[in-house]
Design a protein around this motif. Sequence first.
Motif, PDB file in Angstrom:
ATOM      1  N   GLY A 187       4.765  -9.188  -5.357  1.00  0.00           N
ATOM      2  CA  GLY A 187       3.380  -9.428  -5.758  1.00  0.00           C
ATOM      3  C   GLY A 187       2.398  -8.405  -5.220  1.00  0.00           C
ATOM      4  O   GLY A 187       1.236  -8.405  -5.589  1.00  0.00           O
ATOM      5  N   GLU A 188       2.858  -7.514  -4.300  1.00  0.00           N
ATOM      6  CA  GLU A 188       1.941  -6.521  -3.707  1.00  0.00           C
ATOM      7  C   GLU A 188       2.121  -5.160  -4.388  1.00  0.00           C
ATOM      8  O   GLU A 188       3.088  -4.944  -5.108  1.00  0.00           O
ATOM      9  CB  GLU A 188       2.240  -6.369  -2.201  1.00  0.00           C
ATOM     10  CG  GLU A 188       2.066  -7.648  -1.407  1.00  0.00           C
ATOM     11  CD  GLU A 188       0.649  -8.201  -1.481  1.00  0.00           C
ATOM     12  OE1 GLU A 188      -0.301  -7.407  -1.530  1.00  0.00           O
ATOM     13  OE2 GLU A 188       0.505  -9.439  -1.521  1.00  0.00           O
ATOM     14  N   TRP A 189       1.173  -4.250  -4.117  1.00  0.00           N
ATOM     15  CA  TRP A 189       1.331  -2.866  -4.583  1.00  0.00           C
ATOM     16  C   TRP A 189       2.371  -2.175  -3.705  1.00  0.00           C
ATOM     17  O   TRP A 189       2.258  -2.186  -2.477  1.00  0.00           O
ATOM     18  CB  TRP A 189       0.004  -2.107  -4.467  1.00  0.00           C
ATOM     19  CG  TRP A 189      -1.021  -2.515  -5.463  1.00  0.00           C
ATOM     20  CD1 TRP A 189      -2.120  -3.280  -5.229  1.00  0.00           C
ATOM     21  CD2 TRP A 189      -1.068  -2.180  -6.857  1.00  0.00           C
ATOM     22  NE1 TRP A 189      -2.845  -3.444  -6.387  1.00  0.00           N
ATOM     23  CE2 TRP A 189      -2.227  -2.781  -7.401  1.00  0.00           C
ATOM     24  CE3 TRP A 189      -0.245  -1.433  -7.707  1.00  0.00           C
ATOM     25  CZ2 TRP A 189      -2.587  -2.656  -8.750  1.00  0.00           C
ATOM     26  CZ3 TRP A 189      -0.599  -1.313  -9.039  1.00  0.00           C
ATOM     27  CH2 TRP A 189      -1.749  -1.922  -9.554  1.00  0.00           C
ATOM     28  N   ASN A 190       3.354  -1.578  -4.334  1.00  0.00           N
ATOM     29  CA  ASN A 190       4.394  -0.850  -3.609  1.00  0.00           C
ATOM     30  C   ASN A 190       4.481   0.571  -4.168  1.00  0.00           C
ATOM     31  O   ASN A 190       4.240   0.784  -5.356  1.00  0.00           O
ATOM     32  CB  ASN A 190       5.741  -1.563  -3.775  1.00  0.00           C
ATOM     33  CG  ASN A 190       5.726  -2.918  -3.094  1.00  0.00           C
ATOM     34  OD1 ASN A 190       5.471  -3.006  -1.894  1.00  0.00           O
ATOM     35  ND2 ASN A 190       5.940  -3.978  -3.848  1.00  0.00           N
ATOM     36  N   PRO A 191       4.849   1.547  -3.333  1.00  0.00           N
ATOM     37  CA  PRO A 191       4.862   2.932  -3.810  1.00  0.00           C
ATOM     38  C   PRO A 191       5.999   3.224  -4.796  1.00  0.00           C
ATOM     39  O   PRO A 191       7.049   2.574  -4.758  1.00  0.00           O
ATOM     40  CB  PRO A 191       5.069   3.752  -2.528  1.00  0.00           C
ATOM     41  CG  PRO A 191       4.821   2.824  -1.402  1.00  0.00           C
ATOM     42  CD  PRO A 191       5.123   1.442  -1.890  1.00  0.00           C
ATOM     43  N   ALA A 192       5.762   4.206  -5.643  1.00  0.00           N
ATOM     44  CA  ALA A 192       6.810   4.716  -6.536  1.00  0.00           C
ATOM     45  C   ALA A 192       6.790   6.235  -6.445  1.00  0.00           C
ATOM     46  O   ALA A 192       5.757   6.822  -6.099  1.00  0.00           O
ATOM     47  CB  ALA A 192       6.531   4.284  -7.967  1.00  0.00           C
ATOM     48  N   ARG A 193       7.934   6.853  -6.737  1.00  0.00           N
ATOM     49  CA  ARG A 193       7.973   8.332  -6.775  1.00  0.00           C
ATOM     50  C   ARG A 193       8.022   8.728  -8.250  1.00  0.00           C
ATOM     51  O   ARG A 193       8.962   8.360  -8.974  1.00  0.00           O
ATOM     52  CB  ARG A 193       9.186   8.830  -5.990  1.00  0.00           C
ATOM     53  CG  ARG A 193       9.096  10.279  -5.571  1.00  0.00           C
ATOM     54  CD  ARG A 193       9.965  10.536  -4.352  1.00  0.00           C
ATOM     55  NE  ARG A 193      11.327  10.072  -4.534  1.00  0.00           N
ATOM     56  CZ  ARG A 193      12.268  10.718  -5.193  1.00  0.00           C
ATOM     57  NH1 ARG A 193      12.024  11.884  -5.759  1.00  0.00           N
ATOM     58  NH2 ARG A 193      13.489  10.216  -5.296  1.00  0.00           N
ATOM     59  N   VAL A 194       6.980   9.443  -8.680  1.00  0.00           N
ATOM     60  CA  VAL A 194       6.797   9.744 -10.111  1.00  0.00           C
ATOM     61  C   VAL A 194       6.461  11.220 -10.266  1.00  0.00           C
ATOM     62  O   VAL A 194       5.772  11.785  -9.419  1.00  0.00           O
ATOM     63  CB  VAL A 194       5.623   8.881 -10.663  1.00  0.00           C
ATOM     64  CG1 VAL A 194       5.243   9.270 -12.082  1.00  0.00           C
ATOM     65  CG2 VAL A 194       5.967   7.387 -10.603  1.00  0.00           C
ATOM     66  N   SER A 195       6.959  11.855 -11.345  1.00  0.00           N
ATOM     67  CA  SER A 195       6.484  13.222 -11.623  1.00  0.00           C
ATOM     68  C   SER A 195       5.679  13.249 -12.923  1.00  0.00           C
ATOM     69  O   SER A 195       5.989  12.538 -13.877  1.00  0.00           O
ATOM     70  CB  SER A 195       7.639  14.219 -11.643  1.00  0.00           C
ATOM     71  OG  SER A 195       8.653  13.782 -12.502  1.00  0.00           O
ATOM     72  N   LEU A 196       4.635  14.096 -12.906  1.00  0.00           N
ATOM     73  CA  LEU A 196       3.741  14.261 -14.062  1.00  0.00           C
ATOM     74  C   LEU A 196       3.689  15.735 -14.406  1.00  0.00           C
ATOM     75  O   LEU A 196       3.531  16.557 -13.499  1.00  0.00           O
ATOM     76  CB  LEU A 196       2.299  13.889 -13.697  1.00  0.00           C
ATOM     77  CG  LEU A 196       1.855  12.468 -13.464  1.00  0.00           C
ATOM     78  CD1 LEU A 196       0.341  12.439 -13.294  1.00  0.00           C
ATOM     79  CD2 LEU A 196       2.250  11.612 -14.628  1.00  0.00           C
ATOM     80  N   PRO A 197       3.752  16.106 -15.689  1.00  0.00           N
ATOM     81  CA  PRO A 197       3.696  17.533 -16.027  1.00  0.00           C
ATOM     82  C   PRO A 197       2.369  18.159 -15.589  1.00  0.00           C
ATOM     83  O   PRO A 197       1.300  17.581 -15.831  1.00  0.00           O
ATOM     84  CB  PRO A 197       3.832  17.551 -17.564  1.00  0.00           C
ATOM     85  CG  PRO A 197       3.525  16.161 -18.013  1.00  0.00           C
ATOM     86  CD  PRO A 197       3.848  15.245 -16.867  1.00  0.00           C
ATOM     87  N   GLY A 198       2.452  19.296 -14.902  1.00  0.00           N
ATOM     88  CA  GLY A 198       1.240  20.021 -14.509  1.00  0.00           C
ATOM     89  C   GLY A 198       0.565  19.476 -13.265  1.00  0.00           C
ATOM     90  O   GLY A 198      -0.483  19.986 -12.871  1.00  0.00           O
ATOM     91  N   GLU A 200       0.935  18.808  -9.251  1.00  0.00           N
ATOM     92  CA  GLU A 200       1.753  19.130  -8.072  1.00  0.00           C
ATOM     93  C   GLU A 200       1.896  17.917  -7.156  1.00  0.00           C
ATOM     94  O   GLU A 200       2.950  17.656  -6.605  1.00  0.00           O
ATOM     95  CB  GLU A 200       1.063  20.232  -7.261  1.00  0.00           C
ATOM     96  CG  GLU A 200       1.148  21.599  -7.875  1.00  0.00           C
ATOM     97  CD  GLU A 200       2.423  22.283  -7.457  1.00  0.00           C
ATOM     98  OE1 GLU A 200       2.717  22.274  -6.251  1.00  0.00           O
ATOM     99  OE2 GLU A 200       3.120  22.811  -8.355  1.00  0.00           O
ATOM    100  N   ARG A 201       0.740  17.217  -6.969  1.00  0.00           N
ATOM    101  CA  ARG A 201       0.740  16.087  -6.033  1.00  0.00           C
ATOM    102  C   ARG A 201       0.519  14.810  -6.819  1.00  0.00           C
ATOM    103  O   ARG A 201      -0.476  14.686  -7.533  1.00  0.00           O
ATOM    104  CB  ARG A 201      -0.373  16.265  -4.987  1.00  0.00           C
ATOM    105  CG  ARG A 201      -0.085  17.398  -4.004  1.00  0.00           C
ATOM    106  CD  ARG A 201      -1.261  17.670  -3.097  1.00  0.00           C
ATOM    107  NE  ARG A 201      -2.386  18.230  -3.831  1.00  0.00           N
ATOM    108  CZ  ARG A 201      -3.623  17.777  -3.790  1.00  0.00           C
ATOM    109  NH1 ARG A 201      -3.925  16.733  -3.045  1.00  0.00           N
ATOM    110  NH2 ARG A 201      -4.590  18.351  -4.471  1.00  0.00           N
ATOM    111  N   VAL A 202       1.480  13.904  -6.707  1.00  0.00           N
ATOM    112  CA  VAL A 202       1.359  12.640  -7.451  1.00  0.00           C
ATOM    113  C   VAL A 202       1.618  11.476  -6.495  1.00  0.00           C
ATOM    114  O   VAL A 202       2.619  11.472  -5.760  1.00  0.00           O
ATOM    115  CB  VAL A 202       2.384  12.582  -8.612  1.00  0.00           C
ATOM    116  CG1 VAL A 202       2.250  11.271  -9.371  1.00  0.00           C
ATOM    117  CG2 VAL A 202       2.208  13.769  -9.551  1.00  0.00           C
ATOM    118  N   LEU A 203       0.694  10.532  -6.487  1.00  0.00           N
ATOM    119  CA  LEU A 203       0.917   9.286  -5.751  1.00  0.00           C
ATOM    120  C   LEU A 203       0.942   8.172  -6.791  1.00  0.00           C
ATOM    121  O   LEU A 203       0.159   8.193  -7.750  1.00  0.00           O
ATOM    122  CB  LEU A 203      -0.213   9.028  -4.763  1.00  0.00           C
ATOM    123  CG  LEU A 203      -0.348  10.021  -3.608  1.00  0.00           C
ATOM    124  CD1 LEU A 203      -1.614   9.735  -2.796  1.00  0.00           C
ATOM    125  CD2 LEU A 203       0.877   9.966  -2.696  1.00  0.00           C
ATOM    126  N   ALA A 204       1.857   7.203  -6.603  1.00  0.00           N
ATOM    127  CA  ALA A 204       1.937   6.126  -7.607  1.00  0.00           C
ATOM    128  C   ALA A 204       2.299   4.819  -6.922  1.00  0.00           C
ATOM    129  O   ALA A 204       2.968   4.812  -5.879  1.00  0.00           O
ATOM    130  CB  ALA A 204       2.984   6.483  -8.660  1.00  0.00           C
TER     131      ALA A 204
END
Length: 221
Positions: A187-198, A200-204
């Motif tokens: 039920g809480e927000w938990n981190p994910a590892r995600v890549s996005l085109p273009g 460099e730094r992505v938090l999810a």
Amino acid sequence: MILWSSGRPGPGLDPGLFLLPGERSQGERYRHPGRHRQWLLGRALAKQLLVELLNSHNGRTWSPRDIVVERSEQGAPLARTASGRPLGVSLSISHHQELALCALCPEDAGHLGVDLERIEPRSPAFLEDYYTPAERRLIAAQEGLSAEQATTVLWCLKEAGLKALGTGLKVNPTRIETHELEPGPPGEWNPARVSLPGMERVLAWWRVRDDLAMAMVLGAP
Ligand SMILES: CC(C)(COP(=O)(O)OP(=O)(O)OC[C@H]1O[C@@H](n2cnc3c(N)ncnc32)[C@H](O)[C@@H]1OP(=O)(O)O)[C@@H](O)C(=O)NCCC(=O)NCCS
């Protein structure tokens, strides 16, 4: 810092209280009453968060009608003051039926995207078309989530990523790829590892609560 909120319309969702005339006419593009109501709820939530942010930083007291939430050419929400000054905030909105999710952060932290979806089965063809082979393996390997939950969470991360890019579905959803869902309290927000085109730094982050999945993606070039 990210501020977020989700909510359903109360009985007093009166557009006259929080929208300026120019904003109300923007809403006329949504002819379907349900979609118009979603748009309205998203605007109400966005303005509530913007007022909270501005009132925590500035000497003056802001009200919802001091702020305008416009729509970019691509459909993204943009916040400025009623006198036209950009607020330097990255803002994102999602809705599902009578529920909306909205989040914002200072623009210099990156581009923010959020998404909200009901957890439901997706066809094998949907998985083939929109998920990479590695993502399909990740879904199958999830221990704490059902296949339907994991599939929906990854879809939310894709749509949140598309909003962070500002493109919507013009970019193929397979280009937003989730590599890991970190487990955490239900039920809480938990981190994910995600890549996005273009980007460099992505938090999810992802979240499953009742029959809903939510995601937030913050990308910086
Ligand atoms: C942005 C997009 C991903 C929409 O997602 P969605 O799940 O359909 O709808 P959501 O309620 O989550 O999001 C809608 C909100 O996204 C935001 N949005 C729209 N286009 C955007 C863009 N290019 N960039 C950032 N945000 C955008 C808007 O705030 C919009 O709400 P509003 O019009 O009331 O302000 C978009 O790409 C789109 O065009 N979707 C079309 C839906 C579709 O074809 N779905 C098929 C799935 S296979």
